[in-house]
Design a protein around this motif. Structure first.
Motif, mmCIF file in Angstrom:
data_model
loop_
_atom_site.group_PDB
_atom_site.id
_atom_site.type_symbol
_atom_site.label_atom_id
_atom_site.label_comp_id
_atom_site.label_asym_id
_atom_site.label_seq_id
_atom_site.Cartn_x
_atom_site.Cartn_y
_atom_site.Cartn_z
ATOM 1 N N ILE A 94 0.831 -1.202 0.000
ATOM 2 C CA ILE A 94 0.000 0.000 0.000
ATOM 3 C C ILE A 94 0.863 1.248 0.000
ATOM 4 C CG2 ILE A 94 -0.280 0.432 2.487
ATOM 5 C CD1 ILE A 94 -3.101 0.402 -0.108
ATOM 6 N N TRP A 95 2.027 1.177 0.626
ATOM 7 C CA TRP A 95 2.955 2.316 0.633
ATOM 8 C C TRP A 95 3.503 2.584 -0.766
ATOM 9 C CZ3 TRP A 95 8.345 1.776 -0.249
ATOM 10 C CH2 TRP A 95 9.087 2.944 -0.088
ATOM 11 N N LEU A 96 3.841 1.528 -1.493
ATOM 12 C CA LEU A 96 4.349 1.693 -2.853
ATOM 13 C C LEU A 96 3.291 2.326 -3.754
ATOM 14 C CD1 LEU A 96 6.578 1.222 -4.920
ATOM 15 C CD2 LEU A 96 5.667 -1.095 -5.266
ATOM 16 N N ILE A 97 2.048 1.895 -3.621
ATOM 17 C CA ILE A 97 0.971 2.493 -4.405
ATOM 18 C C ILE A 97 0.806 3.968 -4.051
ATOM 19 C CG2 ILE A 97 -1.512 2.407 -4.855
ATOM 20 C CD1 ILE A 97 -1.375 -0.604 -4.338
ATOM 21 N N GLY A 98 0.912 4.282 -2.772
ATOM 22 C CA GLY A 98 0.788 5.675 -2.350
ATOM 23 C C GLY A 98 1.904 6.555 -2.870
ATOM 24 N N VAL A 99 3.128 6.030 -2.890
ATOM 25 C CA VAL A 99 4.254 6.799 -3.422
ATOM 26 C C VAL A 99 4.040 7.107 -4.900
ATOM 27 C CG1 VAL A 99 6.715 6.681 -3.968
ATOM 28 C CG2 VAL A 99 5.916 5.971 -1.717
ATOM 29 N N LEU A 100 3.599 6.115 -5.659
ATOM 30 C CA LEU A 100 3.328 6.342 -7.076
ATOM 31 C C LEU A 100 2.217 7.372 -7.275
ATOM 32 C CD1 LEU A 100 3.511 2.674 -8.434
ATOM 33 C CD2 LEU A 100 5.252 4.469 -8.614
ATOM 34 N N ASP A 101 1.205 7.333 -6.410
ATOM 35 C CA ASP A 101 0.119 8.298 -6.534
ATOM 36 C C ASP A 101 0.584 9.702 -6.171
ATOM 37 O OD1 ASP A 101 -2.832 8.889 -6.832
ATOM 38 O OD2 ASP A 101 -2.514 9.526 -4.760
ATOM 39 N N ASP A 102 1.428 9.842 -5.159
ATOM 40 C CA ASP A 102 1.934 11.159 -4.782
ATOM 41 C C ASP A 102 2.747 11.798 -5.903
ATOM 42 O OD1 ASP A 102 0.725 10.990 -2.330
ATOM 43 O OD2 ASP A 102 2.515 10.296 -1.275
ATOM 44 N N LYS A 103 3.405 10.973 -6.688
ATOM 45 C CA LYS A 103 4.254 11.512 -7.755
ATOM 46 C C LYS A 103 3.522 11.620 -9.085
ATOM 47 C CE LYS A 103 8.018 12.891 -9.743
ATOM 48 N NZ LYS A 103 7.381 13.271 -11.018
ATOM 49 N N PHE A 104 2.706 10.614 -9.431
ATOM 50 C CA PHE A 104 2.136 10.566 -10.770
ATOM 51 C C PHE A 104 0.612 10.709 -10.805
ATOM 52 C CE2 PHE A 104 6.022 7.932 -10.861
ATOM 53 C CZ PHE A 104 6.769 8.674 -11.765
#
Length: 462
Positions: A94-104
């Motif tokens: 879930i953290w990896l998905i959140g990082v991608l959402d914060d950037k892209f």
């Protein structure tokens, strides 16, 4: 009994310290990679602020789990249960998905699918609801598909409830910290007070998420220097849901017969926090209410339930006249009242006193909510330890007529022309406005001198 408390406090402090120390470098990293989205219509901040604060919070989570694994009173959680590993697996995803959402800025449906996958990963590793204690019936065992469906639903609801409330500086981190503190007290009471070891993982999860929030809050209080973003809000929502699942679906109410008298009495005694679908509503009632209202509002208006708007509870507090900090404190108050009131009500001997206290505090909260013009001030003896916004302002000395005349004639002009006036040195946020005002006032002053010169020349004999 004191030793487990020290181990939990050590885990909490290490988690908070690692999160706090990592947030500064993460902020610089977020600025470097451009994770600073433009200000949107629903935002309340005035300048672009970096996200990706969840990177530091995930580092704190890993540090807390590592420290707990090496402590004498907590390493048994890792030896006897697979729940910490299940939590770490789901949190990493879930953290990896959140990082991608914060950037892209990934699509909302993709995020929803990722949340469901993260919950399913935890279910496959044993972090799931095995039974439900139903009042008047007793323990009801769940089938595998019922257990999976209920667990995934609880995780998704909790994650989105925390994510939806993350709209003001320090709001989500503070509310989750308050909820986790109440949850920690209840889990610790079951484990240490009554010797139910199945409550140990949930108690550890609550301590860790408290540390993550406390370590991040100094950087996130108004005005925030960094936002946790979806990488942080979804992460703490998942950890909070994991604790609720652990203590709800793993602790057998039959074990409570030793001090409750019977299985049905035990179920009634634990009712406020032992029904999984009700647990997020009682522990994080404010975010959940905001989530439900947002879905109904957007669907009623013909929009997607995931379409962002400015109709959240914190937006409405700002609209009726509350300041940013006061709105956050009001949300803190109601979250603490509901969370600690629910946990306190689970103690049968003190239930009546808890109800009376909740009624009194609710009345106080309503009075504060309906008086947005009131500004709280700390007493004089506490002036040195509270933030400047809550200190009493000193009355400026009365200026003499000559000083007031000079201030009226020279001070404003010097300030406008940038010659050491009182407005020098303000933040970059006000610089464009100040420059515009300076230009207009400067032009006015020049025009006034020009007109005076024309009148003087007109009166001079040629």
């Amino acid at each position: 009994m004191g030793q487990p408390v020290r181990d939990y406090l050590l885990t909490l402090c290490v988690t908070a310290a690692v999160t706090y120390l990592l947030t500064g470098p993460v902020r610089k990293f977020a600025i470097t990679v451009g994770a600073m989205p433009a200000i949107r219509a629903r935002d309340v901040h005035q300048e672009p602020t970096p996200r990706l604060g969840g990177i530091a919070m995930f580092g704190g989570l890993c540090a807390g789990l590592i420290v707990a694994d090496h402590l004498h009173n907590l390493n048994g959680v890792f030896a006897l249960s697979n729940e910490p590993r299940a939590l770490l697996s789901g949190a990493a995803l879930i953290w990896l998905i959140g990082v991608l959402d914060d950037k892209f800025e990934i699509d909302a449906l993709i995020k929803l699918g990722g949340q469901m996958i993260a919950a399913a990963v935890m279910v496959l590793q044993g972090l799931t609801i095995l039974w439900l204690p139903i009042p008047g019936v007793g323990t009801v065992a769940l089938t595998q598909w019922q257990s999976t469906l209920l667990t995934v639903a609880l995780v998704v609801v909790t994650i989105n409830a925390v994510n939806f409330v993350d709209g003001l500086d320090g709001l989500a981190a503070g509310m989750v910290c308050i909820a986790s503190a109440a949850f920690f007290l209840y889990g610790y009471r079951l484990w240490v007070g009554y010797g139910i070891e199945a409550a140990a993982p949930a108690t550890l999860f609550a301590a860790i998420v408290m540390g993550m929030c406390l370590g991040f809050l100094p950087h996130n209080m108004h005005p925030a220097r960094i936002f946790m973003g979806d990488s942080g809000s979804m992460l703490i929502g998942l950890v909070l849901a994991a604790g609720a699942i652990s203590i709800t679906g793993q602790v057998d109410p039959d074990a409570m017969k030793l001090f409750a008298g019977s299985e049905q009495q035990a179920t009634h005694a634990m009712l406020p926090v032992f029904i999984p679908l009700m647990l997020p509503l009682t522990i994080i009632a404010i975010p959940t209410a905001d989530l439900v209202l947002a879905i109904v509002r957007r669907t009623w208006n013909g929009k997607s339930p995931f379409a962002a708007d400015r109709g959240h509870l914190h937006h409405r507090l700002l609209e009726i006249g509350h300041s940013h900090s006061r709105s956050v404190l009001i949300m803190y108050f109601w979250s603490g009242l509901i969370a600690f009131g629910t946990v306190g009500y689970s103690v049968p001997s003190a239930s009546m006193w808890i109800v009376l206290a909740i009624v009194v505090l609710s009345a106080v909260g309503l009075v504060l909510l309906l008086t947005p013009a009131f500004t709280p001030r700390a007493p004089r003896w506490a002036q040195a330890v509270v933030p400047p916004r809550y200190r009493r302002r000193k009355t400026p000395p009365t200026a003499t007529p000559s000083e007031a005349t000079r201030e009226a004639q020279q001070g404003p002009l010097e300030g406008r022309m940038g010659q050491g006036g009182p407005d020098d040195g303000k933040t970059a946020e006000r610089a464009p406005v100040a420059a515009g005002v300076a230009g207009v006032n400067g032009a006015t002053a020049i025009g006034a001198r020009s007109r005076f010169s024309d009148r003087r020349n007109a009166g001079t004999p040629r």
